[in-house]
Design a protein around this motif. Sequence first.
Motif, mmCIF file in Angstrom:
data_model
loop_
_atom_site.group_PDB
_atom_site.id
_atom_site.type_symbol
_atom_site.label_atom_id
_atom_site.label_comp_id
_atom_site.label_asym_id
_atom_site.label_seq_id
_atom_site.Cartn_x
_atom_site.Cartn_y
_atom_site.Cartn_z
ATOM 1 N N ILE A 77 -40.982 12.233 4.007
ATOM 2 C CA ILE A 77 -41.155 11.300 2.888
ATOM 3 C C ILE A 77 -42.288 10.323 3.174
ATOM 4 N N SER A 78 -42.301 9.761 4.370
ATOM 5 C CA SER A 78 -43.355 8.782 4.677
ATOM 6 C C SER A 78 -44.734 9.434 4.667
ATOM 7 N N LYS A 79 -44.824 10.651 5.154
ATOM 8 C CA LYS A 79 -46.113 11.361 5.145
ATOM 9 C C LYS A 79 -46.567 11.646 3.713
ATOM 10 N N ALA A 80 -45.642 12.083 2.864
ATOM 11 C CA ALA A 80 -45.983 12.391 1.472
ATOM 12 C C ALA A 80 -46.438 11.138 0.716
ATOM 13 N N LEU A 81 -45.852 9.985 1.052
ATOM 14 C CA LEU A 81 -46.199 8.732 0.382
ATOM 15 C C LEU A 81 -47.338 7.994 1.084
ATOM 16 N N ASN A 82 -47.752 8.514 2.234
ATOM 17 C CA ASN A 82 -48.822 7.897 3.025
ATOM 18 C C ASN A 82 -48.471 6.455 3.412
ATOM 19 N N ILE A 83 -47.230 6.276 3.881
ATOM 20 C CA ILE A 83 -46.761 4.977 4.362
ATOM 21 C C ILE A 83 -46.044 5.197 5.692
ATOM 22 N N SER A 84 -45.773 4.110 6.396
ATOM 23 C CA SER A 84 -45.032 4.229 7.647
ATOM 24 C C SER A 84 -43.544 4.377 7.338
ATOM 25 N N ILE A 85 -42.812 4.909 8.284
ATOM 26 C CA ILE A 85 -41.361 5.017 8.117
ATOM 27 C C ILE A 85 -40.759 3.633 7.900
ATOM 28 N N GLU A 86 -41.270 2.659 8.621
ATOM 29 C CA GLU A 86 -40.781 1.286 8.485
ATOM 30 C C GLU A 86 -40.899 0.793 7.041
ATOM 31 N N ASP A 87 -41.924 1.214 6.326
ATOM 32 C CA ASP A 87 -42.132 0.776 4.942
ATOM 33 C C ASP A 87 -41.084 1.325 3.976
ATOM 34 N N LEU A 88 -40.308 2.307 4.404
ATOM 35 C CA LEU A 88 -39.246 2.854 3.558
ATOM 36 C C LEU A 88 -38.024 1.939 3.504
ATOM 37 N N PHE A 89 -38.062 0.853 4.293
ATOM 38 C CA PHE A 89 -36.917 -0.040 4.406
ATOM 39 C C PHE A 89 -37.357 -1.486 4.239
ATOM 40 N N VAL A 90 -36.416 -2.350 3.852
ATOM 41 C CA VAL A 90 -36.657 -3.784 3.782
ATOM 42 C C VAL A 90 -35.605 -4.495 4.617
ATOM 43 N N GLU A 91 -35.993 -5.643 5.166
ATOM 44 C CA GLU A 91 -35.067 -6.476 5.924
ATOM 45 C C GLU A 91 -34.553 -7.596 5.024
ATOM 46 N N GLU A 92 -33.271 -7.867 5.143
ATOM 47 C CA GLU A 92 -32.670 -8.979 4.421
ATOM 48 C C GLU A 92 -31.877 -9.816 5.405
ATOM 49 N N GLN A 93 -32.009 -11.131 5.312
ATOM 50 C CA GLN A 93 -31.241 -12.022 6.171
ATOM 51 C C GLN A 93 -30.055 -12.570 5.411
ATOM 52 N N GLU A 94 -28.908 -12.562 6.062
ATOM 53 C CA GLU A 94 -27.679 -13.075 5.454
ATOM 54 C C GLU A 94 -27.048 -14.094 6.381
ATOM 55 N N ASP A 95 -26.473 -15.127 5.794
ATOM 56 C CA ASP A 95 -25.712 -16.107 6.571
ATOM 57 C C ASP A 95 -24.328 -15.546 6.841
ATOM 58 N N VAL A 96 -23.872 -15.710 8.073
ATOM 59 C CA VAL A 96 -22.500 -15.280 8.421
ATOM 60 C C VAL A 96 -21.749 -16.421 9.064
ATOM 61 N N LYS A 99 -27.515 -16.210 11.301
ATOM 62 C CA LYS A 99 -28.152 -15.280 10.353
ATOM 63 C C LYS A 99 -28.059 -13.874 10.923
ATOM 64 N N VAL A 100 -27.781 -12.927 10.058
ATOM 65 C CA VAL A 100 -27.750 -11.515 10.419
ATOM 66 C C VAL A 100 -28.833 -10.817 9.621
ATOM 67 N N VAL A 101 -29.613 -9.983 10.292
ATOM 68 C CA VAL A 101 -30.651 -9.221 9.607
ATOM 69 C C VAL A 101 -30.086 -7.841 9.286
ATOM 70 N N ARG A 102 -30.144 -7.489 8.040
ATOM 71 C CA ARG A 102 -29.710 -6.162 7.598
ATOM 72 C C ARG A 102 -30.929 -5.406 7.103
ATOM 73 N N VAL A 103 -30.933 -4.124 7.359
ATOM 74 C CA VAL A 103 -32.024 -3.266 6.913
ATOM 75 C C VAL A 103 -31.458 -2.331 5.855
ATOM 76 N N ARG A 104 -32.142 -2.265 4.728
ATOM 77 C CA ARG A 104 -31.683 -1.362 3.673
ATOM 78 C C ARG A 104 -32.838 -0.506 3.176
ATOM 79 N N PRO A 105 -32.516 0.716 2.756
ATOM 80 C CA PRO A 105 -33.553 1.603 2.220
ATOM 81 C C PRO A 105 -34.160 1.029 0.946
ATOM 82 N N ASN A 106 -35.415 1.378 0.697
ATOM 83 C CA ASN A 106 -36.144 0.826 -0.444
ATOM 84 C C ASN A 106 -36.923 1.902 -1.211
#
Length: 72
Positions: free
Chosen positions: A53-72, A3-10
């Motif tokens: 952006i994270s400050k304006a939205l009152n979220i962490s930088i990490e929350d701007l992204f999601v992790e997805e797992q893919e089979d390779v 499995k490979v974990v990919r991070v993409r903007p959200n």
Amino acid sequence: MAKVVRVRPNLINILKERDMTQNQLSELSGVPQASISRFDKNERHEANILFSISKALNISIEDLFVEEQEDV
């Protein structure tokens, strides 16, 4: 199979959930609307844009992204 974990903007989904436009976020964050528009398409992000952006939205930088797992 590995499995490979990919991070993409959200950001687009975050804005939809909050019923917020890119222009509104631009005004709140000071980040140009064009940069916000390209956010989810970019693979690299400048630290100052992430912080603004994270400050304006009152979220962490990490929350701007999601992790997805893919089979390779």
